[in-house]
Design a protein around this motif. Structure first.
Motif, mmCIF file in Angstrom:
data_model
loop_
_atom_site.group_PDB
_atom_site.id
_atom_site.type_symbol
_atom_site.label_atom_id
_atom_site.label_comp_id
_atom_site.label_asym_id
_atom_site.label_seq_id
_atom_site.Cartn_x
_atom_site.Cartn_y
_atom_site.Cartn_z
ATOM 1 N N LYS A 80 3.831 16.561 -4.086
ATOM 2 C CA LYS A 80 4.426 17.900 -4.082
ATOM 3 C C LYS A 80 4.319 18.573 -2.718
ATOM 4 N N THR A 81 3.175 18.418 -2.052
ATOM 5 C CA THR A 81 2.920 19.120 -0.805
ATOM 6 C C THR A 81 2.445 18.140 0.259
ATOM 7 N N VAL A 82 3.032 18.260 1.452
ATOM 8 C CA VAL A 82 2.636 17.425 2.579
ATOM 9 C C VAL A 82 2.182 18.347 3.705
ATOM 10 N N ILE A 83 1.023 18.031 4.259
ATOM 11 C CA ILE A 83 0.423 18.842 5.313
ATOM 12 C C ILE A 83 0.283 17.992 6.567
ATOM 13 N N SER A 84 0.628 18.599 7.695
ATOM 14 C CA SER A 84 0.461 17.936 8.982
ATOM 15 C C SER A 84 -0.368 18.819 9.892
ATOM 16 N N TYR A 85 -1.336 18.222 10.543
ATOM 17 C CA TYR A 85 -2.151 18.922 11.532
ATOM 18 C C TYR A 85 -1.686 18.462 12.910
ATOM 19 N N ILE A 86 -1.253 19.406 13.743
ATOM 20 C CA ILE A 86 -0.682 19.056 15.043
ATOM 21 C C ILE A 86 -1.363 19.882 16.132
ATOM 22 N N TYR A 87 -1.838 19.208 17.163
ATOM 23 C CA TYR A 87 -2.455 19.927 18.274
ATOM 24 C C TYR A 87 -1.453 20.871 18.932
ATOM 25 N N GLU A 88 -1.976 22.016 19.373
ATOM 26 C CA GLU A 88 -1.116 23.046 19.965
ATOM 27 C C GLU A 88 -0.366 22.533 21.186
ATOM 28 N N ARG A 89 -0.883 21.553 21.877
ATOM 29 C CA ARG A 89 -0.220 21.017 23.066
ATOM 30 C C ARG A 89 0.837 19.970 22.735
ATOM 31 N N ASN A 90 0.872 19.525 21.501
ATOM 32 C CA ASN A 90 1.802 18.470 21.111
ATOM 33 C C ASN A 90 3.124 19.095 20.644
ATOM 34 N N VAL A 91 3.827 19.676 21.582
ATOM 35 C CA VAL A 91 5.084 20.364 21.280
ATOM 36 C C VAL A 91 6.142 19.402 20.716
ATOM 37 N N GLN B 97 9.290 20.583 12.547
ATOM 38 C CA GLN B 97 10.161 21.738 12.300
ATOM 39 C C GLN B 97 11.579 21.276 11.975
ATOM 40 N N SER B 98 12.059 20.252 12.675
ATOM 41 C CA SER B 98 13.423 19.758 12.431
ATOM 42 C C SER B 98 13.552 19.078 11.078
ATOM 43 N N ALA B 99 12.411 18.691 10.471
ATOM 44 C CA ALA B 99 12.405 18.037 9.157
ATOM 45 C C ALA B 99 12.003 19.010 8.050
ATOM 46 N N ALA B 100 12.175 20.310 8.303
ATOM 47 C CA ALA B 100 11.952 21.370 7.306
ATOM 48 C C ALA B 100 10.487 21.604 6.957
ATOM 49 N N TYR B 101 9.587 21.287 7.872
ATOM 50 C CA TYR B 101 8.186 21.642 7.707
ATOM 51 C C TYR B 101 7.973 23.008 8.352
ATOM 52 N N ASP B 102 7.222 23.866 7.682
ATOM 53 C CA ASP B 102 6.948 25.209 8.181
ATOM 54 C C ASP B 102 5.549 25.280 8.776
ATOM 55 N N LYS B 103 5.426 26.002 9.870
ATOM 56 C CA LYS B 103 4.102 26.276 10.420
ATOM 57 C C LYS B 103 3.471 27.342 9.533
ATOM 58 N N VAL B 104 2.351 26.992 8.891
ATOM 59 C CA VAL B 104 1.732 27.898 7.930
ATOM 60 C C VAL B 104 0.382 28.429 8.396
ATOM 61 N N GLY B 105 -0.093 27.965 9.531
ATOM 62 C CA GLY B 105 -1.364 28.473 10.014
ATOM 63 C C GLY B 105 -1.848 27.749 11.241
ATOM 64 N N GLU B 106 -3.008 28.163 11.688
ATOM 65 C CA GLU B 106 -3.638 27.485 12.812
ATOM 66 C C GLU B 106 -5.145 27.522 12.660
ATOM 67 N N LEU B 107 -5.774 26.535 13.247
ATOM 68 C CA LEU B 107 -7.225 26.412 13.246
ATOM 69 C C LEU B 107 -7.661 26.515 14.705
ATOM 70 N N CYS C 233 3.548 22.440 6.891
ATOM 71 C CA CYS C 233 3.569 22.115 5.475
ATOM 72 C C CYS C 233 5.017 22.039 4.978
ATOM 73 N N ARG C 234 5.228 21.155 4.033
ATOM 74 C CA ARG C 234 6.514 21.083 3.336
ATOM 75 C C ARG C 234 6.251 20.826 1.869
ATOM 76 N N HIS C 235 7.018 21.515 1.034
ATOM 77 C CA HIS C 235 6.891 21.325 -0.419
ATOM 78 C C HIS C 235 8.094 20.523 -0.920
ATOM 79 N N PHE C 236 7.819 19.645 -1.873
ATOM 80 C CA PHE C 236 8.826 18.807 -2.503
ATOM 81 C C PHE C 236 8.780 19.055 -4.010
#
Length: 144
Positions: free
Chosen positions: A93-104, A111-121, A138-141
């Protein structure tokens, strides 16, 4: 290591160091590879998000494309393939990706695959003796 490097692996990765990691993939949380001319040039894995049954329908996604094959559409094609598999047959149902701030580039890919930025650590990890921030995408299915 230059400061623009986005990996957090300090030591070389060996087959032995990844045996348990590979064994943890299964039919509901698989790992795919991309080959070109008999060589693996990328992979994408859906790992269990949290070790509790309440989270079985969630996955953490990781994707890697060999640096010589980046910016050629391999990542987009692989992520599209994964998203189609989730949509058609995986109980996720839910897929989460953790991406370093420098990895633009990875941020743009998700983002192009409909994942939304939902927060930062903020400053959650130390890479090459530097504190690094991770963005959460994050993206919900729909479940089947």
């Amino acid at each position: 290591m230059p400061s623009h490097i986005v990996t957090d692996d300090d030591d070389p990765i060996t087959v032995q160091s990844r045996e348990q990691w590979m064994a943890d993939f299964d039919d509901t949380h698989p790992c795919w590879v991309v080959e070109e001319d008999g060589q693996i040039i990328g992979w994408c894995g859906l790992e269990y998000f949290y070790p509790h049954p309440a989270f079985d329908h969630s996955a953490e996604i990781s994707i890697y494309i060999d640096r010589h094959h980046q910016n050629h559409g391999v990542g987009s094609a692989l992520l599209d393939y994964v998203n189609v598999n989730i949509t058609r047959k995986l109980p996720i149902k839910t897929v989460i990706s953790y991406i370093y701030e420098r990895n633009v580039p990875s941020q743009r890919l998700f983002q192009s695959a409909a994942y939304d930025k939902v927060g930062e650590l903020p400053q959650i990890s130390v890479v090459n003796h530097e504190l690094r921030t991770i963005y959460v995408y994050c993206r919900h299915f729909n479940l089947h």
